[in-house]
Design a protein around this motif. Structure first.
Motif, short mmCIF file in Angstrom:
data_model
loop_
_atom_site.label_atom_id
_atom_site.label_comp_id
_atom_site.label_asym_id
_atom_site.label_seq_id
_atom_site.Cartn_x
_atom_site.Cartn_y
_atom_site.Cartn_z
N VAL A 82 -2.65 -2.29 15.37
CA VAL A 82 -2.26 -2.97 14.03
C VAL A 82 -3.56 -2.20 13.08
O VAL A 82 -4.09 -2.32 11.80
N LEU A 143 6.11 2.71 14.70
CA LEU A 143 5.19 1.70 13.71
C LEU A 143 3.75 2.62 13.38
O LEU A 143 3.39 1.59 12.70
N VAL A 146 4.52 2.12 9.83
CA VAL A 146 3.99 0.77 9.12
C VAL A 146 2.83 1.01 8.19
O VAL A 146 2.74 0.27 8.03
N ALA A 150 0.94 0.79 5.13
CA ALA A 150 0.18 -1.15 4.39
C ALA A 150 -0.81 -0.37 3.73
O ALA A 150 -1.59 0.16 3.54
N ALA A 169 1.96 -6.65 7.62
CA ALA A 169 2.46 -5.05 8.58
C ALA A 169 2.05 -5.53 10.05
O ALA A 169 2.71 -5.36 10.98
N MET A 172 5.54 -7.14 11.35
CA MET A 172 6.25 -6.11 11.11
C MET A 172 6.43 -5.52 12.13
O MET A 172 7.62 -5.18 13.44
N ALA A 173 4.64 -4.96 13.02
CA ALA A 173 4.89 -4.64 14.26
C ALA A 173 5.27 -5.58 15.11
O ALA A 173 6.15 -4.72 16.33
#
Length: 179
Positions: A82, A143, A146, A150, A169, A172-173
């Protein structure tokens, strides 16, 4: 040499003005070539887009993969996945890929983008399987959603600071909606 200059000009045009800015006259002007010379290298805008994807996406994906390889735990790999993608948002190559993705493309160019994203998603499947996801490929696609959301928030210049978006993010992940 000229092909590289054309691709560099295309990146600049896409990152500054989106797909509408990527025209053969603009490419010619940026590179000092005659418009007819641009057609010697690329038959269409879609051909420019396909080559940019072929050249830039593997470099971007390699940076994400390198970040993940240096992480020791599955959770750290997810976080690296991420964070590295979001760190690349300001990069000209990334802005060009985002602009390309948002534009009207032919089926061939869209398929190349989908295949490149599929390779990116494949990088995280193993870590998600190790974390116990029953459907790690589906989890990987969600994922990536997400991450993509972002990216859009950062690119749009949302009200939140970009670092806040990155942290949200990542949270959240790693934590889902539990926060």
């Amino acid at each position: 040499m000229q092909r590289g200059a054309l691709l560099d000009a295309a990146r600049t045009l896409l990152s500054e003005g989106g797909t509408e800015a990527l025209t053969f006259p603009a490419l010619a002007e940026r590179t000092g070539l005659a418009r007819s010379s641009v057609y010697e290298y690329f038959r269409s805008r879609a051909a420019v887009v396909e080559e940019l994807c072929a050249v830039d996406f593997p470099v971007w994906a390699a940076e994400v993969e390198t970040a993940m390889e240096s992480a020791e735990t599955p959770e750290a790999k997810v976080e690296a996945y991420v964070r590295r993608q979001l760190a690349l948002v300001g990069d000209r190559r990334h802005r060009a890929v985002v602009a390309i993705s948002a534009g009207e493309l032919d089926a061939g160019a869209r398929e190349k983008i989908r295949a490149a994203h599929g390779g990116l998603i494949a990088m995280i499947v193993e870590a998600l399987a190790t974390l116990g996801h029953a459907q790690p490929r589906l989890a990987a696609m969600l994922l990536q959603g997400v991450v993509d959301a972002a990216v859009r928030r950062i690119e749009l210049g949302a009200a939140e600071d970009p670092e806040e978006i990155v942290e949200a993010a990542v949270a959240m992940a790693l934590n889902g909606v539990r926060g």
